[in-house]
Design a protein around this motif. Structure first.
Motif, PDB file in Angstrom:
ATOM      1  N   GLN A  62     -58.541 101.313 -11.295  1.00 14.91           N
ATOM      2  CA  GLN A  62     -59.455 102.256 -10.928  1.00 14.91           C
ATOM      3  C   GLN A  62     -60.024 102.450 -12.855  1.00 14.91           C
ATOM      4  O   GLN A  62     -59.047 103.103 -13.067  1.00 14.91           O
ATOM      5  N   THR A  63     -61.187 103.106 -12.983  1.00 14.35           N
ATOM      6  CA  THR A  63     -61.545 103.917 -13.585  1.00 14.35           C
ATOM      7  C   THR A  63     -60.397 105.442 -13.938  1.00 14.35           C
ATOM      8  O   THR A  63     -60.744 105.874 -12.936  1.00 14.35           O
ATOM      9  N   SER A 101     -60.038 108.447 -14.503  1.00 19.15           N
ATOM     10  CA  SER A 101     -60.752 109.603 -14.801  1.00 19.15           C
ATOM     11  C   SER A 101     -59.827 110.777 -15.830  1.00 19.15           C
ATOM     12  O   SER A 101     -58.368 111.809 -14.874  1.00 19.15           O
ATOM     13  N   GLN A 145     -65.989 106.316 -21.079  1.00 20.55           N
ATOM     14  CA  GLN A 145     -65.783 106.165 -19.485  1.00 20.55           C
ATOM     15  C   GLN A 145     -67.172 106.492 -19.143  1.00 20.55           C
ATOM     16  O   GLN A 145     -67.938 106.047 -18.096  1.00 20.55           O
ATOM     17  N   TYR A 202     -67.708 102.218 -25.914  1.00 19.72           N
ATOM     18  CA  TYR A 202     -66.967 101.655 -25.781  1.00 19.72           C
ATOM     19  C   TYR A 202     -65.817 101.698 -26.382  1.00 19.72           C
ATOM     20  O   TYR A 202     -65.199 100.943 -26.032  1.00 19.72           O
ATOM     21  N   GLN A 245     -62.851  94.064 -19.197  1.00 23.69           N
ATOM     22  CA  GLN A 245     -62.429  94.898 -17.944  1.00 23.69           C
ATOM     23  C   GLN A 245     -60.943  95.235 -18.502  1.00 23.69           C
ATOM     24  O   GLN A 245     -59.818  94.512 -17.979  1.00 23.69           O
TER      25      GLN A 245
END
Length: 370
Positions: free
Chosen positions: A69-70, A72, A180, A207, A342
């Motif tokens: 997952q991203t 954080s 993010q 980004y 990604q």
């Protein structure tokens, strides 16, 4: 005149003695009860601390971190709380400083405290896949430590009891958050300056952002030939070394913490290229190259050749210069031509490539670097 009976006379005669006896019996009773009481302060001081493994049921623990997952800063904090609770003192979770915006910088130790190595990631905001990988290491290594399982060929508990690992999974939480979540993820007072320092064509998309929230590249901040390092001269999304070494709270925290724990070796995770950097005028050239060659074989990454003209001022350069010990930079993910691709697509293969790296380095540190 009032007459006093013989019984009363005897009682009054021995009253002081009876009082002394009563006091003695009372004091003896209190001392006896305190001696049996496990909360007695003297007993607490003498009692050895229980082994955390005795408090953990291996059948009731589980892996916690989801690296696909991203990932954080909020995810990191939540998972560290869960890990700390599950492992009941087996892990040491420590605050080593704060970012510019006040986010805590966390370090996590598993295994021996006196002899240790250091693994860190996310010096650069856009390279947060390194945090995914490091948090997975913490999670899986702790699980294997308790259950007695091996990772690859390595017995986790045996190795880490000899040389433990300190992990710093996210050195640059402000930069990661900006990359993010964009400006919505940072305090309003920083929004104009990050837009000013961003890559021009990216506009409000961050980004490409590597720096901290001040536009300083944290991995150009260390006092290893900092003055001669060839970095840009203005605050920017990447490659600005700051007005002086360690001007930023994040790099200062890493510097202070590393000096405090004095690791036997260090590993830094970045992206991209699937290469290993290791050279900075190493005095033990053949030893450090040989370890690098083993890491290259383990990960499948190319070992980058020495460059005598290199001037970096990065964390690993400083570590090698300061401690006269080896340090290795692992660049995750192949070059794809686009930085916004990604990286999560590569998480599974990068875990396979790197899952044994920390254990190998701990074992090597025990055998060759103490």
């Amino acid at each position: 005149m009032k007459l006093v009976g013989s019984d009363q006379l005897v009682s009054e005669k021995f009253r002081p003695l009876l009082i002394l006896i009563a006091i003695f019996v009372f004091a003896f009773s209190i001392a006896f009860l305190q001696g049996d009481n496990p909360t007695n302060e003297k007993d607490i001081e003498k009692a050895p601390e229980s082994d955390p493994l005795d408090r953990i049921n291996p059948d009731r623990i589980k892996t916690i971190v989801d690296p696909y997952q991203t990932y954080s800063f909020d995810d990191l904090e939540k998972d560290l709380k869960k890990l700390d609770k599950q492992y009941q003192g087996l892990l040491e979770v420590k605050n080593i400083g704060e970012s510019v915006t006040g986010k805590e910088l966390y370090a996590v130790r598993l295994g021996n405290e006196e002899d240790n190595i250091l693994i860190e990631g996310s010096h650069h905001g856009r390279e947060w896949l390194s945090t995914n990988l490091i948090m997975t290491k913490i999670d899986r290594y702790a699980y294997a430590y308790v259950t007695g399982e091996k990772i690859g060929e390595y017995n986790v508990r045996e190795i880490l009891d000899e040389v433990g690992i300190w992990f710093v999974p996210m050195v640059n939480p402000d930069g990661v958050t900006l990359n993010q979540k964009g400006k919505e993820g940072i305090p309003e007072e920083y929004c104009e300056q990050v837009k000013e320092h961003n890559v021009r064509w990216a506009k409000d998309d961050f980004y490409l952002w590597k720096a901290n929230i001040n536009g300083v590249d944290l991995n150009r901040q260390y006092p290893a030939d900092w003055e001669e390092s060839d970095c840009i001269g203005t605050r920017y999304a990447m490659n600005y070394k700051g007005e002086e070494p360690l001007s930023e709270p994040e790099s200062q925290a890493m510097y202070d913490f590393t000096k405090q724990i004095e690791p036997l070796t260090a590993a830094s995770y970045h992206t991209r290229g699937q290469v290993i950097f290791w050279y900075y005028h190493n005095k033990h050239l053949e030893r450090d190259r040989a370890i690098g060659e083993q890491l290259s074989e383990m990960t499948g990454y190319q070992l980058y050749p020495p460059r005598s003209d290199y001037k970096g001022a990065n964390f690993n350069d400083w570590f090698i210069q300061e401690f006269d010990r080896p340090a290795y930079i692992f660049e995750l993910v192949p070059f794809t031509g686009r930085e916004d691709t990604q990286d999560l697509d590569y998480m599974e293969v990068e875990w396979k490539n790197n899952k044994e790296v920390g254990l190998f380095l701990s074992k090597i540190a025990n055998e060759k670097l103490k």
